[in-house]
Design a protein around this motif. Structure first.
Motif, short mmCIF file in Angstrom:
data_model
loop_
_atom_site.label_atom_id
_atom_site.label_comp_id
_atom_site.label_asym_id
_atom_site.label_seq_id
_atom_site.Cartn_x
_atom_site.Cartn_y
_atom_site.Cartn_z
N LEU A 139 54.58 7.80 30.97
CA LEU A 139 55.89 7.87 31.74
C LEU A 139 56.42 6.35 32.05
O LEU A 139 57.36 6.08 31.51
N ASP A 140 55.30 5.52 32.68
CA ASP A 140 55.66 4.08 32.63
C ASP A 140 56.14 3.47 31.78
O ASP A 140 57.10 2.76 31.94
N ALA A 141 55.49 3.71 30.75
CA ALA A 141 55.73 2.81 29.42
C ALA A 141 57.35 3.37 28.93
O ALA A 141 57.95 2.42 28.46
N LEU B 145 46.54 11.14 34.75
CA LEU B 145 46.79 9.87 34.79
C LEU B 145 47.14 9.28 33.23
O LEU B 145 48.12 8.32 33.43
N ALA B 146 46.88 9.82 32.18
CA ALA B 146 47.59 9.58 30.97
C ALA B 146 48.94 9.79 31.07
O ALA B 146 49.66 8.93 30.41
N SER C 66 51.35 18.11 23.20
CA SER C 66 50.67 17.02 23.56
C SER C 66 51.58 16.15 24.70
O SER C 66 52.78 16.45 24.97
N ASP C 67 50.91 15.22 25.39
CA ASP C 67 51.53 14.18 26.27
C ASP C 67 52.65 13.73 25.37
O ASP C 67 53.54 13.53 26.13
N GLU C 68 52.52 13.40 24.25
CA GLU C 68 53.41 12.53 23.48
C GLU C 68 54.57 13.36 23.57
O GLU C 68 56.04 12.92 23.76
#
Length: 194
Positions: free
Chosen positions: A96-98, A90-91, A60-62
């Motif tokens: 990444l920004d967060a 995009l997700a 997962s992205d997480e």
């Protein structure tokens, strides 16, 4: 210097990232390499990733963001890092920004290698032919059909990441169709302000 490298497969990101690593002493972070290292080291996030991979699932992205977060805390990344091949969606860019914000860090720049995709396929075919002629193994990614599939996936999923960063004024476009040395010179010029 915290950099994201964008561009389709075969554009030369790996070659250019290696040159930045050599000149500026910041690590190139590959999510695949980081994932394998986290699994091998049995870090908490690596254990989670291994369970998902062993079950045949996609990480997962997480989990990927967790691995990136752990990796950029290591001493060699204190001066900065190059993210090559991430974020892919995009997700992931938003996550990444967060994560960076939570560490009070910001990206310095996003370098995008712009290439003519038709010529890129020709470049890959030529690279495969040269490897065969030299008696070297041909990279799996250099099979024209495999490459075209990867290019389609990039255009479908990853190309949307560039406008996300461009809207924030972070993208510097580099003509990736120049010679390797010309691309390096253009990158160095772009990085001079950082």
């Amino acid at each position: 210097m915290r950099i994201i490298f964008l561009g389709p497969p075969g554009a030369g990101k790996g070659t250019q990232a290696a040159r930045i690593v050599a000149k500026h002493g910041i690590p190139q972070l590959s999510t695949g390499d980081m994932l394998r290292a986290a699994v091998a080291a049995e870090t908490p996030i690596g254990v989670k990733a291994k369970a998902v991979m062993d079950a045949g699932g996609l990480v997962s992205d997480e989990i990927v963001i967790g691995i990136v977060a752990d990796r950029i805390d290591e001493p060699d990344a204190k001066k900065g890092f190059i993210l090559d091949g991430f974020p892919r969606t995009l997700a992931q860019a938003e996550a990444l920004d967060a994560m960076l914000a939570s560490k009070h860090l910001e990206l310095d720049t996003v370098l995008e290698l712009k290439v003519d995709q038709t010529k890129l396929v020709d470049r890959i075919v030529k690279r495969a032919e040269e490897a065969r002629a030299a008696g070297q193994p041909v990279r799996k990614d250099d099979d024209p059909e495999v490459f075209k599939t990867r290019l389609e996936a990039y255009n479908r999923d990853t190309a949307v990441v560039s406008p996300y960063y461009a809207a924030r004024g972070q993208v510097i476009e580099i003509d990736g169709m120049q010679t390797v040395d010309e691309v390096t010179a253009a990158i160095e010029k772009a990085l001079a302000g950082h």
